[in-house]
Design an enzyme around this catalytic site. Structure first.
Site, PDB file in Angstrom:
ATOM      1  N   HIS A   1      19.527  65.669 -17.749  1.00 26.64           N
ATOM      2  CA  HIS A   1      20.329  64.549 -18.425  1.00 26.64           C
ATOM      3  C   HIS A   1      19.529  64.016 -19.481  1.00 26.64           C
ATOM      4  O   HIS A   1      17.782  63.628 -19.173  1.00 26.64           O
ATOM      5  CB  HIS A   1      20.480  63.423 -17.409  1.00 26.64           C
ATOM      6  CG  HIS A   1      21.667  63.995 -16.308  1.00 26.64           C
ATOM      7  ND1 HIS A   1      21.369  65.129 -15.222  1.00 26.64           N
ATOM      8  CD2 HIS A   1      23.062  63.822 -16.251  1.00 26.64           C
ATOM      9  CE1 HIS A   1      22.588  65.084 -14.627  1.00 26.64           C
ATOM     10  NE2 HIS A   1      23.415  64.320 -15.344  1.00 26.64           N
ATOM     11  N   ALA A   2      19.620  63.403 -20.638  1.00 18.97           N
ATOM     12  CA  ALA A   2      18.909  62.972 -21.736  1.00 18.97           C
ATOM     13  C   ALA A   2      17.808  63.732 -21.884  1.00 18.97           C
ATOM     14  O   ALA A   2      17.822  64.938 -21.934  1.00 18.97           O
ATOM     15  CB  ALA A   2      18.654  61.452 -21.226  1.00 18.97           C
TER      16      ALA A   2
END
Lengths: 131, 131
Positions: A9-10
């Protein structure tokens, strides 16, 4: 050389590589794939494929941020390939160990070793230091 | 509210928070301190103090990237305080668990719980999926 692909994520995957390279200096064969906010699994999968395709004939270890979630769901099917291993719970000690030992073990040994090291790297310092 | 301070080489600490907040939405009481390339332990320590001082009367869990290295060496002395716990090997599952359970346990229980969860979050998927 065993390739290392960090998925997250990210930009956690990119930051893990930045932190590791701050300690080791620049390293070859490190790749990051980041799930952007709002990005579909299909889009993330296409970007993961774009990283994996050029190294499809080589051995690859995929380090996944989290068991569950899009980066996991999209990456886990890669473990069906003989020359790919996947390990979840990515942290900096695991990535450093991978970088330092990837030429000393088979791919499956490496996956087992960094799993053990990753688990051991999580330490609760209060009890450990007999506070 | 228990404060969570993530300390790391490079911007890994900030990226852990970005990844967690991508899943949970914005969260209060999360802080990051990043060791910049070439930064001295003294400078890093001053920046950690600047984060800790305003929350000195509250309970704080410091999540450290790695056992050893400047972020660890500078942070570990905080564990001597009664209202601070330190856990190493920071990864995304640990930070998510901290965010979701910090109001349900005492600080020392929380440190023990996320240590156990962090260790369990590191999984080798090949053997796990009976490949």
């Amino acid at each position: 050389m065993i390739h290392i692909v960090v998925v997250s994520h990210a930009d956690l995957s990119e930051a893990l590589i930045r932190a590791a390279e701050m300690i080791t200096g620049p390293i070859e064969g490190l790749h990051a794939v980041t799930l952007e906010p709002g990005e579909s699994p299909e889009s993330f999968g296409a970007r993961l494929d774009a990283v994996l395709q050029p190294i499809a004939d080589e051995e690859t270890l995929i380090l996944i941020d989290l068991f569950g979630g899009t980066p996991y769901n999209v990456s886990v099917r890669q473990v069906l390939k003989d020359n790919v291993e996947c390990v979840t719970g990515a942290n900096l000690p695991m990535l450093l160990e991978l970088i330092m030992t990837r030429d000393e073990a088979s791919l499956s040994e490496l996956a087992a070793e960094i799993t053990e090291l990753g688990q051991a790297s999580v330490k609760n310092l209060g009890p450990l230091l007999n506070r």
